[in-house]
Design an enzyme around this catalytic site. Structure first.
Site, PDB file in Angstrom:
ATOM      1  N   LEU A 189       0.327  -4.548   0.056  1.00  0.00           N
ATOM      2  CA  LEU A 189       1.022  -3.995   1.224  1.00  0.00           C
ATOM      3  C   LEU A 189       0.040  -4.037   2.400  1.00  0.00           C
ATOM      4  CD1 LEU A 189       3.095  -2.244   2.777  1.00  0.00           C
ATOM      5  CD2 LEU A 189       2.113  -0.250   1.633  1.00  0.00           C
ATOM      6  N   LEU A 506      -4.614  -5.786  -9.967  1.00  0.00           N
ATOM      7  CA  LEU A 506      -5.554  -6.565  -9.154  1.00  0.00           C
ATOM      8  C   LEU A 506      -5.742  -5.948  -7.779  1.00  0.00           C
ATOM      9  CD1 LEU A 506      -4.089 -10.019 -10.131  1.00  0.00           C
ATOM     10  CD2 LEU A 506      -6.111  -8.898 -11.080  1.00  0.00           C
TER      11      LEU A 506
HETATM   12  S1  MYA Z   1      -2.331  -0.419  -1.909  1.00  0.00           S
HETATM   13  C1  MYA Z   1      -3.057  -1.242  -0.525  1.00  0.00           C
HETATM   14  C2  MYA Z   1      -2.495  -0.752   0.761  1.00  0.00           C
HETATM   15  N1  MYA Z   1      -2.972  -1.551   1.870  1.00  0.00           N
HETATM   16  C3  MYA Z   1      -4.004  -1.233   2.656  1.00  0.00           C
HETATM   17  O1  MYA Z   1      -4.634  -0.192   2.498  1.00  0.00           O
HETATM   18  C4  MYA Z   1      -4.335  -2.245   3.727  1.00  0.00           C
HETATM   19  C5  MYA Z   1      -4.763  -1.628   5.014  1.00  0.00           C
HETATM   20  N2  MYA Z   1      -3.764  -0.684   5.488  1.00  0.00           N
HETATM   21  C6  MYA Z   1      -2.551  -1.048   5.988  1.00  0.00           C
HETATM   22  O2  MYA Z   1      -2.201  -2.196   6.069  1.00  0.00           O
HETATM   23  C7  MYA Z   1      -1.635   0.086   6.449  1.00  0.00           C
HETATM   24  O3  MYA Z   1      -2.405   1.234   6.714  1.00  0.00           O
HETATM   25  C8  MYA Z   1      -0.531   0.434   5.394  1.00  0.00           C
HETATM   26  C9  MYA Z   1       0.258   1.639   5.876  1.00  0.00           C
HETATM   27  C10 MYA Z   1       0.424  -0.746   5.261  1.00  0.00           C
HETATM   28  C11 MYA Z   1      -1.132   0.780   4.041  1.00  0.00           C
HETATM   29  N3  MYA Z   1       0.987   2.973  -0.172  1.00  0.00           N
HETATM   30  O4  MYA Z   1       3.705   2.325   8.550  1.00  0.00           O
HETATM   31  P1  MYA Z   1       3.079   3.672   8.539  1.00  0.00           P
HETATM   32  C12 MYA Z   1       2.648   5.954   3.651  1.00  0.00           C
HETATM   33  C13 MYA Z   1       2.147   3.665  -0.051  1.00  0.00           C
HETATM   34  O5  MYA Z   1       3.185   4.430   9.806  1.00  0.00           O
HETATM   35  P2  MYA Z   1       0.516   2.388   8.354  1.00  0.00           P
HETATM   36  C14 MYA Z   1      -0.910  -1.372  -2.221  1.00  0.00           C
HETATM   37  O6  MYA Z   1      -0.756  -2.446  -1.746  1.00  0.00           O
HETATM   38  C15 MYA Z   1       2.168   7.210   4.346  1.00  0.00           C
HETATM   39  O7  MYA Z   1       1.873   8.232   3.404  1.00  0.00           O
HETATM   40  N4  MYA Z   1       2.439   4.431   1.023  1.00  0.00           N
HETATM   41  O8  MYA Z   1       1.548   3.601   8.075  1.00  0.00           O
HETATM   42  C16 MYA Z   1       0.148  -0.758  -3.125  1.00  0.00           C
HETATM   43  C17 MYA Z   1       3.358   7.524   5.233  1.00  0.00           C
HETATM   44  O9  MYA Z   1       4.407   8.050   4.433  1.00  0.00           O
HETATM   45  P3  MYA Z   1       4.686   9.652   4.450  1.00  0.00           P
HETATM   46  C18 MYA Z   1       1.538   4.478   2.012  1.00  0.00           C
HETATM   47  O10 MYA Z   1      -0.842   2.955   8.199  1.00  0.00           O
HETATM   48  C19 MYA Z   1       1.344  -0.420  -2.283  1.00  0.00           C
HETATM   49  C20 MYA Z   1       3.838   6.142   5.665  1.00  0.00           C
HETATM   50  O11 MYA Z   1       3.352   5.224   4.662  1.00  0.00           O
HETATM   51  C21 MYA Z   1       0.325   3.786   1.946  1.00  0.00           C
HETATM   52  O12 MYA Z   1       0.828   1.686   9.600  1.00  0.00           O
HETATM   53  C22 MYA Z   1       2.392   0.364  -3.002  1.00  0.00           C
HETATM   54  C23 MYA Z   1       3.241   5.768   7.013  1.00  0.00           C
HETATM   55  O13 MYA Z   1       3.716   4.507   7.342  1.00  0.00           O
HETATM   56  C24 MYA Z   1       0.070   3.020   0.806  1.00  0.00           C
HETATM   57  N5  MYA Z   1      -1.068   2.336   0.641  1.00  0.00           N
HETATM   58  O14 MYA Z   1       0.770   1.393   7.126  1.00  0.00           O
HETATM   59  C25 MYA Z   1       3.562   0.688  -2.129  1.00  0.00           C
HETATM   60  N6  MYA Z   1      -0.364   4.017   3.077  1.00  0.00           N
HETATM   61  O15 MYA Z   1       5.346   9.978   5.751  1.00  0.00           O
HETATM   62  C26 MYA Z   1       4.599   1.563  -2.799  1.00  0.00           C
HETATM   63  C27 MYA Z   1       0.395   4.840   3.828  1.00  0.00           C
HETATM   64  O16 MYA Z   1       5.577   9.942   3.290  1.00  0.00           O
HETATM   65  C28 MYA Z   1       5.452   0.772  -3.754  1.00  0.00           C
HETATM   66  N7  MYA Z   1       1.537   5.123   3.183  1.00  0.00           N
HETATM   67  O17 MYA Z   1       3.331  10.322   4.324  1.00  0.00           O
HETATM   68  C29 MYA Z   1       6.537   1.633  -4.335  1.00  0.00           C
HETATM   69  C30 MYA Z   1       7.407   0.862  -5.344  1.00  0.00           C
HETATM   70  C31 MYA Z   1       8.420  -0.040  -4.636  1.00  0.00           C
HETATM   71  C32 MYA Z   1       9.185  -0.961  -5.588  1.00  0.00           C
HETATM   72  C33 MYA Z   1      10.192  -0.208  -6.474  1.00  0.00           C
HETATM   73  C34 MYA Z   1      10.967  -1.131  -7.408  1.00  0.00           C
HETATM   74  C35 MYA Z   1      11.896  -0.437  -8.225  1.00  0.00           C
END
Ligand code: MYA
Length: 506
Positions: A189, A506
């Site tokens: 992500l 990974l």
């Molecule tokens: S983990 C690696 C994550 N990537 C990075 O750390 C790379 C650098 N960071 C970024 O690119 C951004 O900061 C990211 C957030 C994209 C992480 N997982 O858009 P926003 C929540 C889940 O304003 P941004 C990996 O890849 C946060 O608590 N949620 O934030 C596994 C808040 O929600 P809430 C996260 O900083 C990913 C909201 O997002 C994460 O611009 C698994 C804020 O959004 C995070 N790492 O973007 C994903 N970081 O209001 C879940 C922040 O509730 C998968 N947030 O606090 C779920 C299963 C889906 C499939 C289901 C199938 C059935």
């Protein structure tokens, strides 16, 4: 004023402060490149967050904070949906952005994903290191057998078509204790740095969920470096220095106070040759035996991938690169995984197996920037002693925590030897550091093979599934206090405690 400073001049007191800071830094030992996969939110201390602080996550089928306990039943949070109940159109994106599906067989699109993540993916909390996955790595990681192209999701700027966000899922058959579910593994992500904090991540997560649902998948597993609602377990990162000088020069690790660099280098030296008789690189003909060995070994844990023959081939064979190995390092062009087996010299049975993968990081604060070549322990397996046998590929009984001291000692002795050999290979292949987590039986070898604790925790999550917390080989987040401060102390490692996690992400 504290006791120690009472009779000191201001200069001496300042020196003591510096010393205290040095000690603190030293206690961090090795830092986590893994980083963003490590900057925790304290949930026990004054930064305590509750569900209402998670605007997005409180709307999702994930366990509420504090809800997991030793009596939590296994099962879904929401029922599976019929296809007509699933939203057919993609979720709306903010104006000026559009969805795309990335074709990773297309070199141009693969490069776009690579470039987005190289510049914007996970960094540590003070932006000193950033993961530097290679294009080959993405191809290997995102195109396993049965991969769904539609689950490689990008967001582009409508006008320029520039790729600014990405999320991916791959299929995985997951056994969570006694339940086996066709699930997805969500990873990578990433939102471009200039578009952060605009709530794009929740839209990406909803969209990947929708696309998984359309394929009949309603559960997912993912790991994140921050605390979200609600981890089922947490692992701590451990690091084994190989190129000590480079790690010190780039700020990855420090020289402990009562040591010189020369002594540290000598302490971290690994043998030039391996010691296990019958150890050799994996060959194609070994794959069925490796699959069996691995599934019997993994059957003992709580959270496990069930790998088909094709998946075993993909995971341990397809990433070995092509062409002639480099005469010095032995590395083949495009190699991302290294796999080895022990063939019993007499019986020719495959008795042991280990593998590691390459995931470099960039040291961002050194000019010019430097690449830290990190090897990560992937899967490892050893034949269990006859007394512990009985676990089979189809067994769902978790046994690792009920094994006799003799069985644990046997496993430990094998693993310590295998890991010394893995370190020799990684050193020969010119890796700078070898990383491992406190999962599977890793706690049995970390001390003996001179790994040091990093400052990061990796939190594990299940989407739309509850289960009792799983031991992570360190303090359990759902049961004990957990947070960045405690993790940083490196004091959570209990060598006697194993982990129920038998999956490597990974
Ligand atoms: S983990 C690696 C994550 N990537 C990075 O750390 C790379 C650098 N960071 C970024 O690119 C951004 O900061 C990211 C957030 C994209 C992480 N997982 O858009 P926003 C929540 C889940 O304003 P941004 C990996 O890849 C946060 O608590 N949620 O934030 C596994 C808040 O929600 P809430 C996260 O900083 C990913 C909201 O997002 C994460 O611009 C698994 C804020 O959004 C995070 N790492 O973007 C994903 N970081 O209001 C879940 C922040 O509730 C998968 N947030 O606090 C779920 C299963 C889906 C499939 C289901 C199938 C059935």
């Amino acid at each position: 004023m504290d006791e120690a400073k009472k009779n000191l001049s201001p200069e001496e007191a300042a020196k003591l402060d510096r010393q205290a800071v040095a000690e603190m830094v030293e206690s961090l030992n090795l830092r986590d490149v893994i980083s963003g996969k490590s900057s925790g939110i304290s949930v026990g201390g004054k930064n305590k967050k509750d569900m209402s602080d998670f605007k997005f996550w409180s709307s999702q089928p994930v366990p509420k904070i504090g809800s997991l306990s030793s009596i939590t039943p296994d099962g879904p949070i929401e029922k599976d949906k019929a296809i007509e109940e699933i939203r057919q159109d993609p979720y709306p994106l903010p104006k000026d952005f559009e969805w795309c599906t990335m074709d990773l067989n297309n070199q141009v699109q693969l490069k776009e994903v690579y470039e987005l993540l190289t510049a914007n993916y996970v960094e540590d909390s003070d932006a000193t290191f950033r993961f530097d996955y290679s294009a080959e790595f993405f191809r290997w990681a995102l195109m396993p057998p049965g991969f769904v192209k539609d689950w490689h999701i990008g967001v582009r700027v409508s006008a320029s078509k520039r790729l600014v966000a990405f999320i991916s899922a791959i299929p995985i058959t997951l056994r969570i204790r006694a339940f086996t579910k066709h699930s997805s593994e969500v990873n990578f992500l990433c939102v471009h740095k200039k578009l952060r904090n605009k709530r794009l991540a929740p839209v990406l997560i909803r969209e990947v969920t929708r696309r998984c649902n359309l394929h009949g998948v309603f559960q997912a597993v993912y790991t994140v470096g921050i605390y979200l609602p609600t981890p089922i377990t947490a692992n701590q990162y451990y690091h084994r220095a190989l190129n000590t000088k480079k790690l010190v020069d780039t700020g990855f690790s420090g020289v402990p106070r009562n040591m010189t660099l020369a002594r540290l280098i000598a302490k971290n030296k690994v043998p030039d040759t391996t010691s296990t008789p019958g150890l050799r690189e994996l060959e194609e003909k070994d794959l069925p035996a490796v699959g069996e060995l691995l599934s019997a070994y993994l059957a003992r844990f709580d959270l496990v991938p069930l790998m088909s023959e094709e998946e075993v081939r993909h995971n341990f064979w397809s990433g070995r690169g092509t062409g002639q190995p480099d005469p010095v390092t032995g590395k083949r062009p495009g190699q991302v995984t290294w796999s080895f087996v022990v063939e019993d010299p007499e019986t020719h049975r495959i008795t042991d197996f280990f593998s590691f993968y390459s995931l470099p990081s960039t040291a961002l604060k050194v000019s010019p920037t430097v690449t830290i070549d990190a090897a990560y322990l992937y899967y490892i397996a050893t034949e269990l002693p006859a007394s512990a046998a009985g676990t089979s590929a189809n067994s769902v009984a978790t046994t690792w925590d009920k094994e006799s001291p003799e069985t644990r000692a046997h496993i430990k002795q094998r693993l310590v030897r295998l890991i010394w050999d893995a370190l020799s290979f990684a050193n020969k292949a010119k890796f700078d550091v070898f990383n491992a987590l406190t999962l599977m039986d890793n706690n049995l070898f970390l001390n003996d093979t001179k790994f040091g604790p990093g400052d990061g925790m990796l939190y594990w999550y299940l989407f739309n599934w509850t289960t009792r917390p799983i031991s992570g080989g360190t303090v359990d987040p759902a049961l004990g206090a957990v947070g960045a401060t405690q993790a940083a102390k490196g004091s959570m490692f209990d060598p006697a405690k194993g982990s129920g996690v038998g999956l490597v992400m990974l």
